[in-house]
Design a protein around this motif. Structure first.
Motif, PDB file in Angstrom:
ATOM      1  N   GLN A  23       5.379 -16.614  -8.162  1.00 13.29           N
ATOM      2  CA  GLN A  23       6.765 -16.656  -8.669  1.00 13.29           C
ATOM      3  C   GLN A  23       7.547 -17.767  -7.985  1.00 13.29           C
ATOM      4  O   GLN A  23       8.331 -18.476  -8.625  1.00 13.29           O
ATOM      5  CB  GLN A  23       7.468 -15.318  -8.430  1.00 13.29           C
ATOM      6  N   GLY A  24       7.312 -17.913  -6.686  1.00 10.75           N
ATOM      7  CA  GLY A  24       7.990 -18.976  -5.931  1.00 10.75           C
ATOM      8  C   GLY A  24       7.618 -20.358  -6.442  1.00 10.75           C
ATOM      9  O   GLY A  24       8.479 -21.237  -6.569  1.00 10.75           O
ATOM     10  N   LEU A  25       6.347 -20.562  -6.781  1.00 12.51           N
ATOM     11  CA  LEU A  25       5.905 -21.874  -7.285  1.00 12.51           C
ATOM     12  C   LEU A  25       6.523 -22.167  -8.657  1.00 12.51           C
ATOM     13  O   LEU A  25       6.950 -23.293  -8.931  1.00 12.51           O
ATOM     14  CB  LEU A  25       4.371 -21.923  -7.386  1.00 12.51           C
ATOM     15  N   ILE A  26       6.589 -21.145  -9.492  1.00 13.58           N
ATOM     16  CA  ILE A  26       7.192 -21.323 -10.821  1.00 13.58           C
ATOM     17  C   ILE A  26       8.678 -21.653 -10.676  1.00 13.58           C
ATOM     18  O   ILE A  26       9.206 -22.536 -11.357  1.00 13.58           O
ATOM     19  CB  ILE A  26       6.957 -20.045 -11.671  1.00 13.58           C
ATOM     20  N   GLU A  27       9.347 -20.983  -9.759  1.00  8.69           N
ATOM     21  CA  GLU A  27      10.767 -21.249  -9.529  1.00  8.69           C
ATOM     22  C   GLU A  27      10.959 -22.661  -8.940  1.00  8.69           C
ATOM     23  O   GLU A  27      11.901 -23.372  -9.286  1.00  8.69           O
ATOM     24  CB  GLU A  27      11.342 -20.154  -8.609  1.00  8.69           C
ATOM     25  N   HIS A  28      10.036 -23.047  -8.079  1.00  5.10           N
ATOM     26  CA  HIS A  28      10.082 -24.387  -7.477  1.00  5.10           C
ATOM     27  C   HIS A  28      10.028 -25.461  -8.589  1.00  5.10           C
ATOM     28  O   HIS A  28      10.818 -26.403  -8.602  1.00  5.10           O
ATOM     29  CB  HIS A  28       8.892 -24.523  -6.522  1.00  5.10           C
ATOM     30  N   LEU A  29       9.085 -25.278  -9.519  1.00  6.71           N
ATOM     31  CA  LEU A  29       8.969 -26.240 -10.631  1.00  6.71           C
ATOM     32  C   LEU A  29      10.229 -26.210 -11.507  1.00  6.71           C
ATOM     33  O   LEU A  29      10.748 -27.273 -11.892  1.00  6.71           O
ATOM     34  CB  LEU A  29       7.723 -25.928 -11.473  1.00  6.71           C
ATOM     35  N   ALA A  30      10.730 -24.997 -11.795  1.00  7.24           N
ATOM     36  CA  ALA A  30      11.930 -24.888 -12.639  1.00  7.24           C
ATOM     37  C   ALA A  30      13.104 -25.621 -11.985  1.00  7.24           C
ATOM     38  O   ALA A  30      13.894 -26.291 -12.659  1.00  7.24           O
ATOM     39  CB  ALA A  30      12.279 -23.418 -12.878  1.00  7.24           C
ATOM     40  N   ASP A  31      13.188 -25.517 -10.671  1.00  6.17           N
ATOM     41  CA  ASP A  31      14.270 -26.182  -9.939  1.00  6.17           C
ATOM     42  C   ASP A  31      14.176 -27.707 -10.107  1.00  6.17           C
ATOM     43  O   ASP A  31      15.190 -28.380 -10.322  1.00  6.17           O
ATOM     44  CB  ASP A  31      14.177 -25.773  -8.461  1.00  6.17           C
ATOM     45  N   ALA A  93      -6.871 -32.561  -6.405  1.00  7.40           N
ATOM     46  CA  ALA A  93      -7.247 -33.945  -6.725  1.00  7.40           C
ATOM     47  C   ALA A  93      -6.602 -34.370  -8.048  1.00  7.40           C
ATOM     48  O   ALA A  93      -6.093 -35.492  -8.186  1.00  7.40           O
ATOM     49  CB  ALA A  93      -8.768 -34.055  -6.815  1.00  7.40           C
ATOM     50  N   GLU A  94      -6.595 -33.441  -8.997  1.00 10.32           N
ATOM     51  CA  GLU A  94      -5.969 -33.711 -10.298  1.00 10.32           C
ATOM     52  C   GLU A  94      -4.470 -34.012 -10.110  1.00 10.32           C
ATOM     53  O   GLU A  94      -3.928 -34.940 -10.706  1.00 10.32           O
ATOM     54  CB  GLU A  94      -6.146 -32.450 -11.148  1.00 10.32           C
ATOM     55  N   TYR A  95      -3.830 -33.228  -9.253  1.00  8.66           N
ATOM     56  CA  TYR A  95      -2.392 -33.422  -9.034  1.00  8.66           C
ATOM     57  C   TYR A  95      -2.119 -34.740  -8.305  1.00  8.66           C
ATOM     58  O   TYR A  95      -1.150 -35.441  -8.612  1.00  8.66           O
ATOM     59  CB  TYR A  95      -1.811 -32.237  -8.250  1.00  8.66           C
ATOM     60  N   ALA A  96      -2.981 -35.077  -7.358  1.00  6.45           N
ATOM     61  CA  ALA A  96      -2.810 -36.352  -6.638  1.00  6.45           C
ATOM     62  C   ALA A  96      -2.895 -37.523  -7.623  1.00  6.45           C
ATOM     63  O   ALA A  96      -2.111 -38.482  -7.541  1.00  6.45           O
ATOM     64  CB  ALA A  96      -3.876 -36.488  -5.547  1.00  6.45           C
ATOM     65  N   ASP A  97      -3.817 -37.441  -8.571  1.00  2.11           N
ATOM     66  CA  ASP A  97      -3.953 -38.464  -9.621  1.00  2.11           C
ATOM     67  C   ASP A  97      -2.684 -38.562 -10.448  1.00  2.11           C
ATOM     68  O   ASP A  97      -2.188 -39.651 -10.745  1.00  2.11           O
ATOM     69  CB  ASP A  97      -5.088 -38.059 -10.570  1.00  2.11           C
ATOM     70  N   GLN A 115       6.884 -32.592 -17.658  1.00  2.06           N
ATOM     71  CA  GLN A 115       7.126 -31.177 -17.333  1.00  2.06           C
ATOM     72  C   GLN A 115       5.983 -30.309 -17.856  1.00  2.06           C
ATOM     73  O   GLN A 115       5.536 -29.387 -17.185  1.00  2.06           O
ATOM     74  CB  GLN A 115       8.439 -30.699 -17.960  1.00  2.06           C
ATOM     75  N   GLU A 116       5.532 -30.634 -19.053  1.00  4.70           N
ATOM     76  CA  GLU A 116       4.451 -29.842 -19.649  1.00  4.70           C
ATOM     77  C   GLU A 116       3.158 -30.000 -18.842  1.00  4.70           C
ATOM     78  O   GLU A 116       2.437 -29.026 -18.612  1.00  4.70           O
ATOM     79  CB  GLU A 116       4.231 -30.280 -21.095  1.00  4.70           C
ATOM     80  N   ASP A 117       2.886 -31.227 -18.396  1.00  2.53           N
ATOM     81  CA  ASP A 117       1.689 -31.443 -17.566  1.00  2.53           C
ATOM     82  C   ASP A 117       1.756 -30.597 -16.293  1.00  2.53           C
ATOM     83  O   ASP A 117       0.767 -29.969 -15.896  1.00  2.53           O
ATOM     84  CB  ASP A 117       1.562 -32.931 -17.188  1.00  2.53           C
ATOM     85  N   ALA A 118       2.927 -30.590 -15.650  1.00  6.92           N
ATOM     86  CA  ALA A 118       3.076 -29.829 -14.403  1.00  6.92           C
ATOM     87  C   ALA A 118       2.964 -28.327 -14.680  1.00  6.92           C
ATOM     88  O   ALA A 118       2.344 -27.578 -13.912  1.00  6.92           O
ATOM     89  CB  ALA A 118       4.421 -30.150 -13.749  1.00  6.92           C
ATOM     90  N   ARG A 119       3.566 -27.896 -15.784  1.00  4.64           N
ATOM     91  CA  ARG A 119       3.517 -26.482 -16.175  1.00  4.64           C
ATOM     92  C   ARG A 119       2.059 -26.048 -16.394  1.00  4.64           C
ATOM     93  O   ARG A 119       1.610 -25.037 -15.874  1.00  4.64           O
ATOM     94  CB  ARG A 119       4.292 -26.343 -17.484  1.00  4.64           C
ATOM     95  N   ASP A 120       1.319 -26.856 -17.166  1.00  2.00           N
ATOM     96  CA  ASP A 120      -0.081 -26.520 -17.462  1.00  2.00           C
ATOM     97  C   ASP A 120      -0.901 -26.463 -16.177  1.00  2.00           C
ATOM     98  O   ASP A 120      -1.786 -25.623 -16.027  1.00  2.00           O
ATOM     99  CB  ASP A 120      -0.701 -27.566 -18.398  1.00  2.00           C
ATOM    100  N   TRP A 121      -0.608 -27.372 -15.276  1.00  2.00           N
ATOM    101  CA  TRP A 121      -1.366 -27.450 -14.022  1.00  2.00           C
ATOM    102  C   TRP A 121      -1.178 -26.168 -13.212  1.00  2.00           C
ATOM    103  O   TRP A 121      -2.143 -25.578 -12.709  1.00  2.00           O
ATOM    104  CB  TRP A 121      -0.898 -28.677 -13.231  1.00  2.00           C
ATOM    105  N   LEU A 127      -3.376 -18.350 -14.184  1.00  2.00           N
ATOM    106  CA  LEU A 127      -4.020 -17.569 -15.247  1.00  2.00           C
ATOM    107  C   LEU A 127      -5.537 -17.739 -15.235  1.00  2.00           C
ATOM    108  O   LEU A 127      -6.238 -17.134 -16.034  1.00  2.00           O
ATOM    109  CB  LEU A 127      -3.472 -17.982 -16.621  1.00  2.00           C
ATOM    110  N   GLY A 128      -6.042 -18.563 -14.351  1.00  2.00           N
ATOM    111  CA  GLY A 128      -7.472 -18.852 -14.312  1.00  2.00           C
ATOM    112  C   GLY A 128      -8.208 -18.004 -13.303  1.00  2.00           C
ATOM    113  O   GLY A 128      -8.210 -16.762 -13.373  1.00  2.00           O
ATOM    114  N   ALA A 129      -8.796 -18.687 -12.326  1.00  2.35           N
ATOM    115  CA  ALA A 129      -9.703 -18.020 -11.385  1.00  2.35           C
ATOM    116  C   ALA A 129      -9.030 -16.907 -10.579  1.00  2.35           C
ATOM    117  O   ALA A 129      -9.709 -15.983 -10.126  1.00  2.35           O
ATOM    118  CB  ALA A 129     -10.297 -19.063 -10.439  1.00  2.35           C
ATOM    119  N   ASP A 130      -7.705 -16.974 -10.401  1.00  2.00           N
ATOM    120  CA  ASP A 130      -7.035 -15.931  -9.623  1.00  2.00           C
ATOM    121  C   ASP A 130      -7.246 -14.547 -10.215  1.00  2.00           C
ATOM    122  O   ASP A 130      -7.246 -13.541  -9.506  1.00  2.00           O
ATOM    123  CB  ASP A 130      -5.531 -16.219  -9.529  1.00  2.00           C
TER     124      ASP A 130
END
Ligand SMILES: [Fe+2]
Length: 166
Positions: A23-31, A93-97, A115-121, A127-130
């Motif tokens: 939740q904190g990461l999602i809020e961080h991106l929204a900010d 690594a994907e994010y660093a790129d 924004q969409e790229d960051a959201r998908d990332w 929603l994946g391996a977690d």
């Protein structure tokens, strides 16, 4: 109009420490979207350095989160920890790129596509391996709960430590 990413309860893993961090990461991106999105930029007149700094900070927050997640996996003896670690490394690594690309193009407004790229990332991770880990975590949690029932206090302290993510 910027579509802000907001938390959905169905994304919960029922592991308090990880849900709070997600939740904190999602809020961080929204900010960042609010501060640097197209609606904010007329007032800001664009600031490439501040935007890239903010996005770099988001990457660091995710890296810290991955670290804590891996510690929790270790604590509960998660079998697939190596795969999950590899996935974290690939995501970083994907994010660093992506950051390199944004920096190189001098992005000074956090537009819809970025924004969409960051959201998908971020969602790829949540929603994946977690979800696989959460399933394994709750199986361990159930086993520990029955151990607590049999052995009492010492096991309870251990169970509480695991639940707190220690
Ligand atoms: Fe996570």
């Amino acid at each position: 109009m910027t579509r802000l990413l907001t938390w959905h309860d169905e994304w919960s893993l029922n592991i308090d420490v990880l849900d709070a961090e997600h939740q904190g990461l999602i809020e961080h991106l929204a900010d960042i979207c609010r501060r640097f999105g197209p609606e904010a930029s007329p007032r800001r007149s664009g600031d490439a350095f501040a935007l890239i700094d903010a996005l770099t900070d988001l990457g660091e927050a995710v890296r810290e989160h991955f670290k804590r997640e891996e510690e929790l996996m270790q604590a509960v003896g998660y079998d697939d920890i190596a795969d999950h670690r590899t996935e974290h490394a690939l995501l970083m690594a994907e994010y660093a790129d992506q950051l390199r690309h944004w920096r190189a193009e001098g992005m000074n407004v956090f537009g819809e596509d970025a924004q969409e790229d960051a959201r998908d990332w971020i969602l790829d991770h949540i929603l994946g391996a977690d979800r696989d880990f959460a399933k394994a975590f709750h199986e361990v949690d159930d086993r520990l709960t029955s151990t607590v029932d049999r052995y009492g206090i010492a096991a309870r302290a251990r169970l509480n430590a695991v639940r707190r993510g220690l």
